[in-house]
Design a protein around this motif. Structure first.
Motif, PDB file in Angstrom:
ATOM      1  N   VAL A 171      37.106  45.946  31.613  1.00 61.87           N
ATOM      2  CA  VAL A 171      37.526  45.152  33.109  1.00 61.87           C
ATOM      3  C   VAL A 171      36.371  44.008  33.245  1.00 61.87           C
ATOM      4  N   THR A 172      36.617  43.041  33.597  1.00 59.20           N
ATOM      5  CA  THR A 172      35.533  42.017  33.664  1.00 59.20           C
ATOM      6  C   THR A 172      34.769  42.068  34.899  1.00 59.20           C
ATOM      7  N   GLY A 173      33.225  41.867  34.641  1.00 56.35           N
ATOM      8  CA  GLY A 173      32.566  42.017  35.808  1.00 56.35           C
ATOM      9  C   GLY A 173      31.625  43.413  35.920  1.00 56.35           C
ATOM     10  N   ASN A 174      30.732  43.409  36.775  1.00 53.78           N
ATOM     11  CA  ASN A 174      30.059  44.295  37.043  1.00 53.78           C
ATOM     12  C   ASN A 174      30.586  45.349  37.952  1.00 53.78           C
ATOM     13  N   HIS A 175      30.442  46.800  37.745  1.00 53.77           N
ATOM     14  CA  HIS A 175      31.183  47.771  38.545  1.00 53.77           C
ATOM     15  C   HIS A 175      30.195  48.584  38.823  1.00 53.77           C
ATOM     16  N   GLY A 203      37.719  48.252  42.372  1.00 57.09           N
ATOM     17  CA  GLY A 203      38.250  47.072  42.514  1.00 57.09           C
ATOM     18  C   GLY A 203      38.779  46.571  43.904  1.00 57.09           C
ATOM     19  N   ALA A 204      39.022  45.396  44.268  1.00 58.11           N
ATOM     20  CA  ALA A 204      39.734  45.132  45.402  1.00 58.11           C
ATOM     21  C   ALA A 204      41.064  45.458  45.692  1.00 58.11           C
ATOM     22  N   ARG A 205      41.813  45.508  44.389  1.00 56.96           N
ATOM     23  CA  ARG A 205      43.306  45.593  44.300  1.00 56.96           C
ATOM     24  C   ARG A 205      43.611  46.027  42.764  1.00 56.96           C
ATOM     25  N   SER A 206      42.981  46.983  42.124  1.00 55.36           N
ATOM     26  CA  SER A 206      43.206  47.341  40.682  1.00 55.36           C
ATOM     27  C   SER A 206      44.553  48.214  40.710  1.00 55.36           C
ATOM     28  N   TRP A 207      44.816  48.967  41.587  1.00 52.74           N
ATOM     29  CA  TRP A 207      45.913  49.823  41.597  1.00 52.74           C
ATOM     30  C   TRP A 207      45.876  50.797  40.479  1.00 52.74           C
ATOM     31  N   TYR A 208      44.514  50.916  39.884  1.00 54.32           N
ATOM     32  CA  TYR A 208      44.367  51.929  39.155  1.00 54.32           C
ATOM     33  C   TYR A 208      45.151  52.099  37.807  1.00 54.32           C
ATOM     34  N   VAL A 209      45.414  50.949  37.304  1.00 51.44           N
ATOM     35  CA  VAL A 209      46.421  51.016  36.302  1.00 51.44           C
ATOM     36  C   VAL A 209      45.986  49.779  35.323  1.00 51.44           C
ATOM     37  N   ASN A 210      46.370  49.725  34.341  1.00 51.30           N
ATOM     38  CA  ASN A 210      46.086  48.792  33.225  1.00 51.30           C
ATOM     39  C   ASN A 210      47.148  47.582  33.533  1.00 51.30           C
ATOM     40  N   TRP A 211      46.761  46.305  33.892  1.00 47.18           N
ATOM     41  CA  TRP A 211      47.593  45.353  34.537  1.00 47.18           C
ATOM     42  C   TRP A 211      48.576  44.903  33.469  1.00 47.18           C
ATOM     43  N   LEU A 212      49.622  44.597  33.942  1.00 46.36           N
ATOM     44  CA  LEU A 212      50.739  44.005  33.033  1.00 46.36           C
ATOM     45  C   LEU A 212      50.175  42.678  32.404  1.00 46.36           C
ATOM     46  N   LYS A 213      49.853  41.844  33.154  1.00 48.42           N
ATOM     47  CA  LYS A 213      49.437  40.439  32.723  1.00 48.42           C
ATOM     48  C   LYS A 213      47.817  40.534  32.985  1.00 48.42           C
ATOM     49  N   VAL A 258      43.188  34.812  36.397  1.00 50.77           N
ATOM     50  CA  VAL A 258      41.496  34.253  36.762  1.00 50.77           C
ATOM     51  C   VAL A 258      40.750  35.520  36.547  1.00 50.77           C
ATOM     52  N   LEU A 259      41.162  36.794  36.794  1.00 45.05           N
ATOM     53  CA  LEU A 259      40.215  37.953  36.822  1.00 45.05           C
ATOM     54  C   LEU A 259      39.826  38.240  35.571  1.00 45.05           C
ATOM     55  N   GLY A 260      40.566  38.118  34.649  1.00 47.50           N
ATOM     56  CA  GLY A 260      40.171  38.221  33.103  1.00 47.50           C
ATOM     57  C   GLY A 260      40.557  39.609  32.951  1.00 47.50           C
ATOM     58  N   ALA A 261      40.110  40.460  31.946  1.00 47.08           N
ATOM     59  CA  ALA A 261      40.671  41.751  31.508  1.00 47.08           C
ATOM     60  C   ALA A 261      40.672  42.702  32.884  1.00 47.08           C
ATOM     61  N   GLN A 262      41.859  43.552  32.876  1.00 43.74           N
ATOM     62  CA  GLN A 262      41.925  44.544  34.173  1.00 43.74           C
ATOM     63  C   GLN A 262      42.680  45.897  33.364  1.00 43.74           C
ATOM     64  N   ASN A 263      41.755  46.544  32.794  1.00 40.99           N
ATOM     65  CA  ASN A 263      42.261  47.422  32.182  1.00 40.99           C
ATOM     66  C   ASN A 263      41.641  48.972  32.936  1.00 40.99           C
ATOM     67  N   TRP A 264      41.966  49.044  34.155  1.00 44.52           N
ATOM     68  CA  TRP A 264      41.353  50.024  35.104  1.00 44.52           C
ATOM     69  C   TRP A 264      41.555  51.526  34.466  1.00 44.52           C
ATOM     70  N   ALA A 267      51.518  40.576  38.429  1.00 38.90           N
ATOM     71  CA  ALA A 267      50.403  40.681  37.497  1.00 38.90           C
ATOM     72  C   ALA A 267      50.271  42.130  37.140  1.00 38.90           C
ATOM     73  N   VAL A 268      50.380  43.004  38.095  1.00 36.15           N
ATOM     74  CA  VAL A 268      50.031  44.511  37.951  1.00 36.15           C
ATOM     75  C   VAL A 268      51.452  45.109  37.424  1.00 36.15           C
ATOM     76  N   PHE A 269      52.459  45.127  37.936  1.00 38.09           N
ATOM     77  CA  PHE A 269      53.758  45.838  37.690  1.00 38.09           C
ATOM     78  C   PHE A 269      54.743  45.008  37.511  1.00 38.09           C
ATOM     79  N   GLY A 270      54.674  43.748  37.590  1.00 33.33           N
ATOM     80  CA  GLY A 270      56.009  42.821  37.057  1.00 33.33           C
ATOM     81  C   GLY A 270      56.651  42.848  38.504  1.00 33.33           C
TER      82      GLY A 270
END
Length: 323
Positions: A50-54, A107-117, A121-127, A213-216
């Motif tokens: 996941v891009t960024g600091n957490h 995150g602000a809107r991760s929805w606690y999943v690995n994103w479909l896309k 602009v957020l980069g890697a989103q494998n939450w 981006a998240v679920f299609g």
């Protein structure tokens, strides 16, 4: 399936008044300074997933340093949308002397999943990978945890309520208890309003990203919404077999413009589906909140409602872990 080590490498056993030193591992790298006290502190990590600091907030029992041989159950608490672990200052989370509480960044809107896309602009989103394959083993390696399903719980609020149920269903080998507090736990087509709330979070919080981006696509046309159905907790309650389930929700005072109004219906659907399958659950519908904590009004953003629900949950978890 994730296999976790049953041997923890202890980072610190003595209470020096400062937060303990935790060792990097599982592709998590700590950056910046740890802040807080010896029993309530925040670390900041980076991960390729996941891009960024957490931030990760950790709350230890008050007696954690008294007995270096004692190990503890763990509650993972997942925050809601547009929040952060450092904002999770509920007093109920600090009241247990028998379990560790870990609050990872969602995150602000991760929805606690690995994103479909993954090319937004957020980069890697494998939450999900971040939380399940990195945070949990990192905690087990650094703190005196009891590494079993029966002594690990996952719970959350709103978006985090969905995340808690999703993780419990997707990884039943990891969690013995799960709880949703005012969670988005029905994303079926019958609750299109909650699907659209997810979509709204993707475009409302900046920077905006693709609404799919998240679920299609959320629309049930030519099976385009298949990923929504795959992750919808209400459609897969059979996966809760062997897991303790708690649900807390209000009614938004019957106002359809209040999110809790819809979340009550979603929670009832999950309870109904569990009952149909003969699965046990703990359900608290505190309605307008008049009998649920001083100041609770049944609304989604009411802090008194949240505190009262957490008080009930923490008490129940203490009893379950003790058993």
């Amino acid at each position: 399936m994730v296999v976790l080590s049953t041997t923890a490498t202890l980072a610190a056993d003595g209470d020096t008044g400062a937060p303990p030193t935790l060792r990097d591992g599982y592709s998590l790298t700590q950056v910046g300074s740890t802040t807080g006290t010896a029993t309530n502190f925040v670390i900041t990590v980076t991960t390729p997933q996941v891009t960024g600091n957490h931030h990760i907030k950790i709350i230890l029992p008050s007696g954690y340093y008294d007995d270096p041989a004692r190990r503890y159950p763990v509650l993972y608490w997942l925050h809601g949308a547009n929040s952060d672990p450092v904002e999770q200052n509920y007093s109920a989370l600090s009241k247990s002397n028998s379990m560790i509480t870990v609050i990872p960044d969602g995150g602000a809107r991760s929805w606690y999943v690995n994103w479909l896309k993954q090319n937004t602009v957020l980069g890697a989103q494998n939450w999900e990978t971040f939380h399940i394959q990195q945070v949990i083993p990192f905690i087990d390696a650094n703190l005196r945890t009891i590494v079993t399903k029966q002594t690990r719980a996952i719970a959350g609020l709103s978006m985090g309520g969905f995340g808690a149920f999703h993780y419990a269903q997707n990884h039943p080998e990891l969690f013995g208890q799960t709880a949703s507090l005012s969670g988005d736990v029905d994303l079926s087509v019958r609750f299109m309003v909650l699907r659209l709330a997810v979509v709204a979070s993707l475009v409302a919080y900046k920077p905006a990203v693709d609404s799919d981006a998240v679920f299609g696509s959320p629309y049930p046309v030519l099976n385009a919404d298949r990923r929504w159905n795959e992750i919808d907790p209400s459609q897969h309650v059979d996966r809760f077999a062997g897991t303790g389930v708690s649900i807390h929700v209000g009614n938004g005072r019957g106002n359809p413009t209040e999110p809790e109004f819809w979340l009550e219906g979603a929670s009832k659907n999950v309870a109904k589906n569990m009952e149909a399958r003969g699965l046990p659950y703990h359900f608290v519908d505190y309605g307008d909140g008049s009998n649920w904590g001083t100041g609770c009004d049944g609304g989604h953003n009411n802090m008194a409602c949240r505190e009262a629900s957490l008080e009930d949950l923490v008490h129940r978890l203490d009893k379950a872990f003790a058993a």
